[in-house]
Design an enzyme around this catalytic site. Sequence first.
Site, PDB file in Angstrom:
ATOM      1  N   GLY A   1      -6.318   3.189  -7.165  1.00 31.81           N
ATOM      2  CA  GLY A   1      -6.598   2.816  -8.556  1.00 31.81           C
ATOM      3  C   GLY A   1      -6.525   1.321  -8.750  1.00 31.81           C
ATOM      4  CG  ASN A   2      -8.485  -0.626 -11.475  1.00 31.31           C
ATOM      5  OD1 ASN A   2      -8.167  -0.760 -12.651  1.00 31.31           O
ATOM      6  ND2 ASN A   2      -9.562   0.067 -11.113  1.00 31.31           N
ATOM      7  CG  PHE A   3      -2.691  -3.720 -11.496  1.00 28.31           C
ATOM      8  CD1 PHE A   3      -1.586  -2.890 -11.393  1.00 28.31           C
ATOM      9  CD2 PHE A   3      -2.967  -4.603 -10.460  1.00 28.31           C
ATOM     10  CE1 PHE A   3      -0.764  -2.942 -10.281  1.00 28.31           C
ATOM     11  CE2 PHE A   3      -2.163  -4.661  -9.345  1.00 28.31           C
ATOM     12  CZ  PHE A   3      -1.050  -3.825  -9.245  1.00 28.31           C
TER      13      PHE A   3
END
Length: 231
Positions: free
Chosen positions: A38-40
């Site tokens: 995923g990512n932030f």
Amino acid sequence: MYNTSAFFFSVNKPLKGVYALVTAGPTYELLDPVRFIGNFSTGKMGIAIAEALAERGAEVTLVLGPSNERAVHSSITTIHVTSADEMYTAATDAFKQAEIAVLAAAVADYKPAEQATEKIKKKEGTLQLDLVKTKDILASLGKIKQPGQTLIGFALETNNELAHANKKLTEKNADMIVMNSLKDEGAGFGHNTNKVTLLKPGKEPVSLPLQSKAAAAGAIVDHILELRCAL
Ligand code: CTP
């Protein structure tokens, strides 16, 4: 006699009767039942854009990846998705009726080639993961865009920002790219503020000041209105 209420609505609700699509948040690409890539992204910027469009009268479909943030305006319908594939399907479907589409999501560019049905067990040595590309939603919508549809993308950059963002503007056939640089203090993931530069084909870039994401969203939507007037 002059109809003041009609005047009020056309000035304050210039998007009344207009249907808009917004994507927001990250995507999670599952490796196994308990892990993902995923990512932030928090989804705050995309949600602020959905709110700004709705405030100006639009009916908005918000396709939202995994996020704790929620839209509140009654003209926003949220479709919750997890993966890039799910976001692609929901966004492509909503785009059929949309006059405005703002793709603010931080979509994963790669997903695991295979998703394990059971938890991957720890072994000796290193673990190799095979990743395959996800579909590029903005580029796909750019290919099927019709006259009268305004397509806006984002570009999150860490270096050579203008060159990279301009390439996305052209290659993805967008009408505007909202560029963020992670080098700018107070911009990007997690903050309640943002500093963006707007890129339009054949025009000088417009740099907006550091401001709240709500104010930045309002300014971005004002530029979208301007683009639509020029159609
Ligand atoms: N985007 C998309 N689908 C993808 C990847 C990106 O719709 N699979 C959209 C984003 O929502 C954004 C724009 O494309 O509007 C640019 O996203 P960004 O992550 O900045 O760039 P990428 O095209 O993924 O390129 P790179 O990661 O190499 O910078």
